[in-house]
Design a protein around this motif. Structure first.
Motif, PDB file in Angstrom:
ATOM      1  N   THR A  38       6.715 -10.525   8.639  1.00  0.00           N
ATOM      2  CA  THR A  38       6.513  -9.995   9.991  1.00  0.00           C
ATOM      3  C   THR A  38       5.859  -8.623   9.937  1.00  0.00           C
ATOM      4  O   THR A  38       4.960  -8.312  10.724  1.00  0.00           O
ATOM      5  CB  THR A  38       7.878  -9.899  10.727  1.00  0.00           C
ATOM      6  OG1 THR A  38       8.502 -11.171  10.637  1.00  0.00           O
ATOM      7  CG2 THR A  38       7.707  -9.525  12.174  1.00  0.00           C
ATOM      8  N   VAL A  39       6.304  -7.791   8.997  1.00  0.00           N
ATOM      9  CA  VAL A  39       5.723  -6.455   8.825  1.00  0.00           C
ATOM     10  C   VAL A  39       4.237  -6.577   8.469  1.00  0.00           C
ATOM     11  O   VAL A  39       3.382  -5.933   9.070  1.00  0.00           O
ATOM     12  CB  VAL A  39       6.472  -5.659   7.733  1.00  0.00           C
ATOM     13  CG1 VAL A  39       5.685  -4.426   7.307  1.00  0.00           C
ATOM     14  CG2 VAL A  39       7.864  -5.258   8.214  1.00  0.00           C
ATOM     15  N   TYR A  40       3.932  -7.452   7.509  1.00  0.00           N
ATOM     16  CA  TYR A  40       2.542  -7.619   7.078  1.00  0.00           C
ATOM     17  C   TYR A  40       1.666  -8.155   8.200  1.00  0.00           C
ATOM     18  O   TYR A  40       0.538  -7.744   8.369  1.00  0.00           O
ATOM     19  CB  TYR A  40       2.461  -8.539   5.840  1.00  0.00           C
ATOM     20  CG  TYR A  40       2.823  -7.832   4.547  1.00  0.00           C
ATOM     21  CD1 TYR A  40       3.973  -7.036   4.458  1.00  0.00           C
ATOM     22  CD2 TYR A  40       2.027  -7.942   3.419  1.00  0.00           C
ATOM     23  CE1 TYR A  40       4.311  -6.383   3.279  1.00  0.00           C
ATOM     24  CE2 TYR A  40       2.355  -7.286   2.231  1.00  0.00           C
ATOM     25  CZ  TYR A  40       3.497  -6.521   2.165  1.00  0.00           C
ATOM     26  OH  TYR A  40       3.824  -5.868   1.006  1.00  0.00           O
ATOM     27  N   ARG A  41       2.223  -9.074   8.975  1.00  0.00           N
ATOM     28  CA  ARG A  41       1.479  -9.658  10.099  1.00  0.00           C
ATOM     29  C   ARG A  41       1.177  -8.566  11.136  1.00  0.00           C
ATOM     30  O   ARG A  41       0.076  -8.497  11.663  1.00  0.00           O
ATOM     31  CB  ARG A  41       2.316 -10.782  10.719  1.00  0.00           C
ATOM     32  CG  ARG A  41       1.729 -11.432  11.941  1.00  0.00           C
ATOM     33  CD  ARG A  41       0.833 -12.614  11.599  1.00  0.00           C
ATOM     34  NE  ARG A  41       0.070 -13.050  12.780  1.00  0.00           N
ATOM     35  CZ  ARG A  41      -1.204 -12.750  12.974  1.00  0.00           C
ATOM     36  NH1 ARG A  41      -1.887 -12.036  12.100  1.00  0.00           N
ATOM     37  NH2 ARG A  41      -1.836 -13.178  14.059  1.00  0.00           N
ATOM     38  N   ALA A  42       2.161  -7.712  11.408  1.00  0.00           N
ATOM     39  CA  ALA A  42       1.988  -6.633  12.396  1.00  0.00           C
ATOM     40  C   ALA A  42       0.898  -5.664  11.927  1.00  0.00           C
ATOM     41  O   ALA A  42       0.030  -5.268  12.706  1.00  0.00           O
ATOM     42  CB  ALA A  42       3.301  -5.907  12.614  1.00  0.00           C
ATOM     43  N   THR A  64       2.192   2.757   2.374  1.00  0.00           N
ATOM     44  CA  THR A  64       1.918   1.414   1.867  1.00  0.00           C
ATOM     45  C   THR A  64       2.736   0.387   2.654  1.00  0.00           C
ATOM     46  O   THR A  64       3.755   0.715   3.261  1.00  0.00           O
ATOM     47  CB  THR A  64       2.278   1.279   0.371  1.00  0.00           C
ATOM     48  OG1 THR A  64       3.691   1.426   0.233  1.00  0.00           O
ATOM     49  CG2 THR A  64       1.580   2.333  -0.469  1.00  0.00           C
ATOM     50  N   ALA A  65       2.273  -0.852   2.604  1.00  0.00           N
ATOM     51  CA  ALA A  65       2.981  -1.937   3.291  1.00  0.00           C
ATOM     52  C   ALA A  65       4.406  -2.063   2.729  1.00  0.00           C
ATOM     53  O   ALA A  65       5.350  -2.323   3.480  1.00  0.00           O
ATOM     54  CB  ALA A  65       2.211  -3.242   3.129  1.00  0.00           C
ATOM     55  N   LEU A  66       4.542  -1.822   1.427  1.00  0.00           N
ATOM     56  CA  LEU A  66       5.875  -1.900   0.809  1.00  0.00           C
ATOM     57  C   LEU A  66       6.819  -0.846   1.365  1.00  0.00           C
ATOM     58  O   LEU A  66       7.997  -1.121   1.623  1.00  0.00           O
ATOM     59  CB  LEU A  66       5.766  -1.718  -0.715  1.00  0.00           C
ATOM     60  CG  LEU A  66       5.415  -2.950  -1.532  1.00  0.00           C
ATOM     61  CD1 LEU A  66       5.260  -2.579  -3.002  1.00  0.00           C
ATOM     62  CD2 LEU A  66       6.507  -4.028  -1.365  1.00  0.00           C
ATOM     63  N   GLU A  67       6.298   0.386   1.546  1.00  0.00           N
ATOM     64  CA  GLU A  67       7.115   1.461   2.127  1.00  0.00           C
ATOM     65  C   GLU A  67       7.535   1.126   3.552  1.00  0.00           C
ATOM     66  O   GLU A  67       8.671   1.371   3.955  1.00  0.00           O
ATOM     67  CB  GLU A  67       6.333   2.778   2.164  1.00  0.00           C
ATOM     68  CG  GLU A  67       6.202   3.509   0.843  1.00  0.00           C
ATOM     69  CD  GLU A  67       5.317   4.748   1.016  1.00  0.00           C
ATOM     70  OE1 GLU A  67       5.836   5.760   1.499  1.00  0.00           O
ATOM     71  OE2 GLU A  67       4.117   4.670   0.695  1.00  0.00           O
ATOM     72  N   ILE A  68       6.580   0.595   4.319  1.00  0.00           N
ATOM     73  CA  ILE A  68       6.881   0.231   5.703  1.00  0.00           C
ATOM     74  C   ILE A  68       7.974  -0.832   5.704  1.00  0.00           C
ATOM     75  O   ILE A  68       8.966  -0.729   6.430  1.00  0.00           O
ATOM     76  CB  ILE A  68       5.622  -0.288   6.447  1.00  0.00           C
ATOM     77  CG1 ILE A  68       4.565   0.819   6.531  1.00  0.00           C
ATOM     78  CG2 ILE A  68       5.984  -0.794   7.843  1.00  0.00           C
ATOM     79  CD1 ILE A  68       3.216   0.357   7.098  1.00  0.00           C
ATOM     80  N   ASP A  69       7.803  -1.823   4.847  1.00  0.00           N
ATOM     81  CA  ASP A  69       8.781  -2.906   4.748  1.00  0.00           C
ATOM     82  C   ASP A  69      10.161  -2.353   4.362  1.00  0.00           C
ATOM     83  O   ASP A  69      11.183  -2.748   4.924  1.00  0.00           O
ATOM     84  CB  ASP A  69       8.297  -3.935   3.728  1.00  0.00           C
ATOM     85  CG  ASP A  69       9.256  -5.090   3.583  1.00  0.00           C
ATOM     86  OD1 ASP A  69       9.705  -5.613   4.630  1.00  0.00           O
ATOM     87  OD2 ASP A  69       9.567  -5.472   2.444  1.00  0.00           O
ATOM     88  N   ALA A  70      10.190  -1.414   3.408  1.00  0.00           N
ATOM     89  CA  ALA A  70      11.456  -0.851   2.944  1.00  0.00           C
ATOM     90  C   ALA A  70      12.142  -0.041   4.042  1.00  0.00           C
ATOM     91  O   ALA A  70      13.369  -0.044   4.169  1.00  0.00           O
ATOM     92  CB  ALA A  70      11.223   0.022   1.713  1.00  0.00           C
TER      93      ALA A  70
END
Ligand SMILES: [Zn+2]
Ligand SMILES: [Zn+2]
Length: 140
Positions: A56-60, A41-47
């Motif tokens: 920036t993570v979401y944009r990527a 998930t985007a949240l896991e990636i962000d974490a």
């Protein structure tokens, strides 16, 4: 026999071809997704990517999705994750437990064949997504 490029190499090439500048945060998102065999998930990636910043993570992720390098996967309960799209076309599908949210990847050759035999209303098939919903052994 020429070896097919890894997903990371393929992604780097597609990004260069798209005229996007090299970006370290995007590189880190790619490295993380390259290591995973299933959806994150985007949240896991962000974490996991401490210090990059959520926007920036979401944009990527969005850029990688736009380039067809990453696909969005339905994880049930209105959650979704992202996983790499292999240039070879090799892929899997998912079974989701609607109680605890556990996700199991699966591959099924007969299913793939059935999907590719479907030709209706003049459509050519570009992609497909299959998510099965149910209850895992522990929740049943
Ligand atoms: Zn997966
Ligand atoms: Zn398939």
């Amino acid at each position: 026999m020429s070896q097919s490029p890894s997903w990371s190499e393929y992604s780097a090439r597609r990004i260069a071809e798209a005229g996007l500048r090299r970006s370290i945060p995007r590189r880190r998102v790619i490295d993380l997704l390259a290591e995973r065999d299933c959806a994150v998930t985007a949240l896991e990636i962000d974490a996991e990517l401490d210090g990059v910043g959520r926007a920036t993570v979401y944009r990527a992720i969005e850029q990688l999705e736009d380039l067809g390098l990453v696909r969005k996967v339905d994880l049930g309960a209105s959650a979704h994750g992202y996983e790499k799209v292999e240039p070879s076309g090799h892929h899997h599908h998912h079974i989701v437990c609607d109680d605890c949210g556990k996700v199991e990847p699966f591959e099924d050759e007969a299913l793939e064949e059935a999907i590719h035999h479907i030709r209706r209303k003049g459509f050519s098939l570009e992609s497909h997504e299959v998510t099965l919903h149910g209850h895992c052994a522990e929740c049943r």
